[in-house]
Design an enzyme around this catalytic site. Sequence first.
Site, PDB file in Angstrom:
ATOM      1  N   ASP A   1       0.845  -1.196   0.000  1.00 22.28           N
ATOM      2  CA  ASP A   1       0.000   0.000   0.000  1.00 22.28           C
ATOM      3  C   ASP A   1       0.879   1.244   0.000  1.00 22.28           C
ATOM      4  OD1 ASP A   1       0.733  -0.698   2.695  1.00 22.28           O
ATOM      5  OD2 ASP A   1      -0.724   0.767   3.427  1.00 22.28           O
TER       6      ASP A   1
ATOM      7  N   GLU B   1      -0.020  -0.808   5.779  1.00 20.65           N
ATOM      8  CA  GLU B   1       1.068  -0.301   6.621  1.00 20.65           C
ATOM      9  C   GLU B   1       0.991   1.212   6.736  1.00 20.65           C
ATOM     10  OE1 GLU B   1       5.069   1.160   7.820  1.00 20.65           O
ATOM     11  OE2 GLU B   1       3.921   1.639   6.023  1.00 20.65           O
TER      12      GLU B   1
END
Length: 383
Positions: free
Chosen positions: A80, A142
């Site tokens: 991400d 994250e």
Amino acid sequence: MTAFTPAALTDPVPLLQGLLRCPSVTPKDAGALALVGQALETLGFTVTSLPFGPPEAPTPNLYARLGTARPFLCLAGHTDVVAPGPDWQHDPFSGHVEGGWIYGRGAADMKGGVAAFIAAAARRLRQGPLEGSLAFLLTGDEEGPARHGTRAVLRWMKEQGEKPDFCLLGEPTNPGQMGEMIKVGRRGSLNAVLKVPGVQGHVAYPHLADNPLHRLPALLTALTSSALDGGNQWFAPSSLQVTSIDTGNPVTNIIPAQVEIRLNIRFNNLHTGASLQKWLQEVAQAHAPGTEVAVSVSGEAFMTPAGREVALLGQAVEEVTGRRPVLDTGGGTSDARFITAMCPVAEFGLVGATMHKRDERISLASLEDLTRVTQLFMEQLGV
């Protein structure tokens, strides 16, 4: 979906371009982990998709393993990214290559690290079967709340009896050049909300009210004037920063009923979240009795001892880059704060100078360096 061959995966550039073309801005995955899963299955890994969290919007995660023998090395990271923002030279989701650089949101943080790790595994497997075993732990959360990402996968790994001997996390650890720095620890991070009570009233009749703002100078001085500690050999001094003071008062003629203080403490291993919460409560009650203190600890401070694995990683970095990396614990938090509870962990990745910035980019040379460092580390470790 891109078609991979084991030989093609030894080059990290096409895989990185494929990942950069997935607009996986947290919480969207946009096909990034499926692409990684396909690449790892091509190399012979058993890939497990692990969506955790609310059924209507689960967090995407992936775990893949090849081999059963020891040593057992885990390579960790995330796919991400943060939002790109405006005014890029090139489409932030194009994987554009120009002048020895590859551009894209996540190139440094940290799709480049993921691509290099996979290419290193492909190169190692080209030499023959693994002597140990290798796993990948990847999350799509994250950069966001990190509630159902790496932490949830680690719980699942524990339930399955998956316990690596060591984990390498591919966050961008190098400030300016490859080979400068290995992260062997991280500071803890604590967020606190202090609600100082008062009694609302008209400013013309202060004797009928109790202004909580008037207690702030003493409270803020007590919180900010004394050093929490002096640091130690591995960590800088802990730091308390006030980030917001708010009454929610839209007018000028009302004494507010409450003032809210928000603060963050980045703390070293001389403290724990619990010890700092206790200190905050004591200071608040001493200078503003009745204050409510709510604390959230996103990670405790930790440090990985500089043992054999860290030494071998340093040797690999120096052999490939020509630089002897320093061992460091600075910067923000990472998912290493969760991994350390399962096994020793260190971080080494790309140059982070452009991460989260407009025109995020890495050099192709640095991507090759990280691939070579990771492969050499595998070999020296006996994987």
